[in-house]
Write an enzyme that holds these catalytic residues in place. Structure first.
Site, PDB file in Angstrom:
ATOM      1  CE  LYS A 191      -3.828  -2.380   2.278  1.00  0.00           C
ATOM      2  NZ  LYS A 191      -4.571  -2.697   3.504  1.00  0.00           N
ATOM      3  CG  ASP A 218      -9.738  -0.049   5.287  1.00  0.00           C
ATOM      4  OD1 ASP A 218      -9.570  -0.532   4.151  1.00  0.00           O
ATOM      5  OD2 ASP A 218      -8.933  -0.198   6.219  1.00  0.00           O
ATOM      6  CD  GLN A 262      -3.528  -4.304   6.636  1.00  0.00           C
ATOM      7  OE1 GLN A 262      -3.649  -3.260   6.006  1.00  0.00           O
ATOM      8  NE2 GLN A 262      -3.952  -5.459   6.150  1.00  0.00           N
TER       9      GLN A 262
HETATM   10  N1  GUN Z   1      -7.019  -6.819   6.348  1.00  0.00           N
HETATM   11  C1  GUN Z   1      -7.465  -7.597   5.334  1.00  0.00           C
HETATM   12  N2  GUN Z   1      -8.116  -6.851   4.411  1.00  0.00           N
HETATM   13  C2  GUN Z   1      -8.082  -5.581   4.863  1.00  0.00           C
HETATM   14  C3  GUN Z   1      -8.586  -4.353   4.343  1.00  0.00           C
HETATM   15  O1  GUN Z   1      -9.214  -4.269   3.276  1.00  0.00           O
HETATM   16  N3  GUN Z   1      -8.328  -3.252   5.100  1.00  0.00           N
HETATM   17  C4  GUN Z   1      -7.657  -3.328   6.283  1.00  0.00           C
HETATM   18  N4  GUN Z   1      -7.485  -2.202   6.956  1.00  0.00           N
HETATM   19  N5  GUN Z   1      -7.187  -4.439   6.787  1.00  0.00           N
HETATM   20  C5  GUN Z   1      -7.399  -5.554   6.077  1.00  0.00           C
END
Ligand code: GUN
Length: 287
Positions: free
Chosen positions: A53, A120, A97
């Site tokens: 990311k 998100d 995350q």
């Molecule tokens: N962990 C697995 N998928 C995601 C996601 O789309 N966003 C976040 N923040 N954590 C994750």
């Protein structure tokens, strides 16, 4: 042969558009959009995802601020960090995350994020906006799934869509987006009876169960479109590990189109995170 939907190529288009948007904003005198990423602990998969990311942000001209916290960080410290980031005008997007360590209440943490910075789309305000079709920020993987589907489907009205998995991150939000397009959506889960029979009636299958090769060829109607959201690491008989999805793609020659794993939904999720960050920055500028 089924068409293989190239998620990498589509993600590259979304990233190029996002980078162009950022360049335009900066040329007009606005600050570069800023994304704060919070990673608590050292879950290996999360480290890889966060690394990707951050790298993509850099390429698109988005300034990323990484907060890596030890696994034993008290919940109150994470909440205090979110308060600081909520108040920081240079931060347009905040991403925590998941999964978080067990001693931290994930719902409490996600609820603390300013909904306007919730790139998100997990905050209850954004969940509510999605379910009422009233804007807000939409979770990245479901957004990516819709862009992949849009590349092969023009009109969703009346299509039978079977979503496999009812998670808050994928199953539920993608079903809301599909309902908005007037598809007939069936959300299935671990307790669903006769899942292969249910799946066989689908014009579109979105498989997000996290179960390697769950969806077999005989589950899929000829001409159906199959989106594979699963990412599982499996160990082969020779001891080598590889990444596989929820679908036995090699049995799906009779489908109209399928997404590969890797190279399907995964790249789209990151691309949509960046486009959400730019959207949040634009909205904050007019707020
Ligand atoms: N962990 C697995 N998928 C995601 C996601 O789309 N966003 C976040 N923040 N954590 C994750």
């Amino acid at each position: 042969m089924a068409q293989i939907i190239d998620g990498k190529a589509l993600a590259a288009q979304v990233l190029a558009r996002t980078a162009a948007d950022v360049a335009e904003m900066v040329a007009a005198g606005a600050p570069a959009p800023g994304l704060a990423v919070i990673l608590v602990g050292n879950d290996p998969a999360s480290e890889v995802y966060v690394g990707r990311k951050i790298a993509q942000c850099r390429k698109a001209g988005i300034s990323s601020i990484e907060h890596r916290l030890p696994a034993d960080t008290p919940e109150g410290d994470v909440l205090a960090l979110i308060d600081t980031l909520n108040a920081d005008a240079g931060v347009h997007g905040i991403l925590v995350q998941l999964p978080l360590p067990k001693h931290i209440d994930a719902a409490l943490v996600l609820d603390r994020i300013d909904p306007g910075k919730d790139v998100d789309g997990f905050h209850p305000v954004n969940v509510g906006r999605l379910s009422t079709g009233t804007g807000g920020l939409v979770p990245c993987t479901p957004l990516g799934v819709m862009l992949l589907l849009d590349s092969v489907i023009e009109d969703y009205r009346g299509l039978n869509v079977v979503v496999i998995g009812k998670s808050n991150i994928v199953g539920k939000p993608v079903s809301m987006l599909l309902l908005e397009r007037e598809a007939t959506v069936t959300v299935t889960h671990i307790e669903t009876r006769d899942l292969p029979d249910v799946a066989r009636k689908a014009d579109v299958i979105v498989a997000a169960a996290g179960a390697p090769h769950l969806v077999r060829g005989y589950w899929v109607k000829p001409g159906a479109v199959v989106i594979d959201v699963g990412i599982s690491r499996v160990t082969d008989f020779d001891g080598k590990t590889r990444i596989v999805g929820d679908c036995a793609t090699h049995e799906l020659d009779h489908a109209k189109a399928v997404t590969p794993v890797p190279g399907g939904v995964g790249p789209m999720t990151i691309a949509c995170l960046l486009s959400n960050t730019v959207l949040a920055a634009k909205r904050s500028a007019v707020a």
